[in-house]
Design a protein around this motif. Sequence first.
Motif: not given
Length: 320
Positions: A29-37
């Motif tokens: 979940e953290d990685a996806v948020q960083e990816t989208m950012l």
Amino acid sequence: MPPTEALEDQRAAITGHCYRMLGSAIDAEDAVQETMLRAWRSLDRFEARASVRTWLHRIATNVCLDMLARQQRRTRPIIDGPVGTVDDPLEARDRSHWIEPIPDAWVLGGAPDPAERMSSRESIRLAFVTTLQQLPPKQRAALLLTEVVGLSAAEAADTLETSLASINSAVQRARAKLSQAAPEQSQTANDSLSATQAQLVDRFVLAFESYDVDALTALMHEDATLCMPPYTLWLRGRDSIGSWLRGHGIGCRGSRLIATAACGAPAFGQYRPDPAGGHRPWALVVLELRGGAIDEMISFLDTEALFPKFGLPDALPPTD
């Protein structure tokens, strides 16, 4: 420039990729948020010759590799140490030590094609993700990008900033590792359980909630396993599991189960009786089926972190 909807359409696929890379729904979940950012910040540099899907997977892969450089490799109790006995002391490890489950809804929602959903479901199985974590991070990434995501070897080489020969070599080594430790074909890899499997799961719920240990263990293979992360202890065999449930696990008597789905398998939020009334969270129970019986029963005890991810209530009221 890709519209916002094009990025969001890939969220489930990116979540699945990050989970396979990291072995944790929380980290994914953290990685996806960083990816989208990162994607938002570089929208003006997006090159249309690459698909949004390929572009996001490149970003996500590098986010995951950055995270893995700061983390230890995740594992499972059945990999981490020898089989135990019911008399062994309980020793806990930090949650960052263990592979954690992911809600099916996070990963499968963006795959309308039945074949794609089946492939996605099979590749988030705990046994498969466990094997992936034993691969070096870049070898893991090379395998996933080519074998699961479907990038060409050249695209994977570009993502990992390496040569085509290196990618081909990494994938070959990863395949050899997987073939040595390949999990048996899942019996829960389809979108829905067969009638026999559904009956098996229904009988499990009935036996567990009535705490009929004989009926419960009869649903298991003779060599079935039980583990309870964050504890290192794991047990093998009906007799050992039955002894545990009648002994140290007796506090589970009177539990209620709320159905969910995790890692492509049937799963349940388990709530134990609360002396103050009602039931309180105890474990996220994931079942791996093999043939017509239960092969693994994994009880993840970190309910504070996991239950909100699965949309499970923080308590159950008393029944009338």
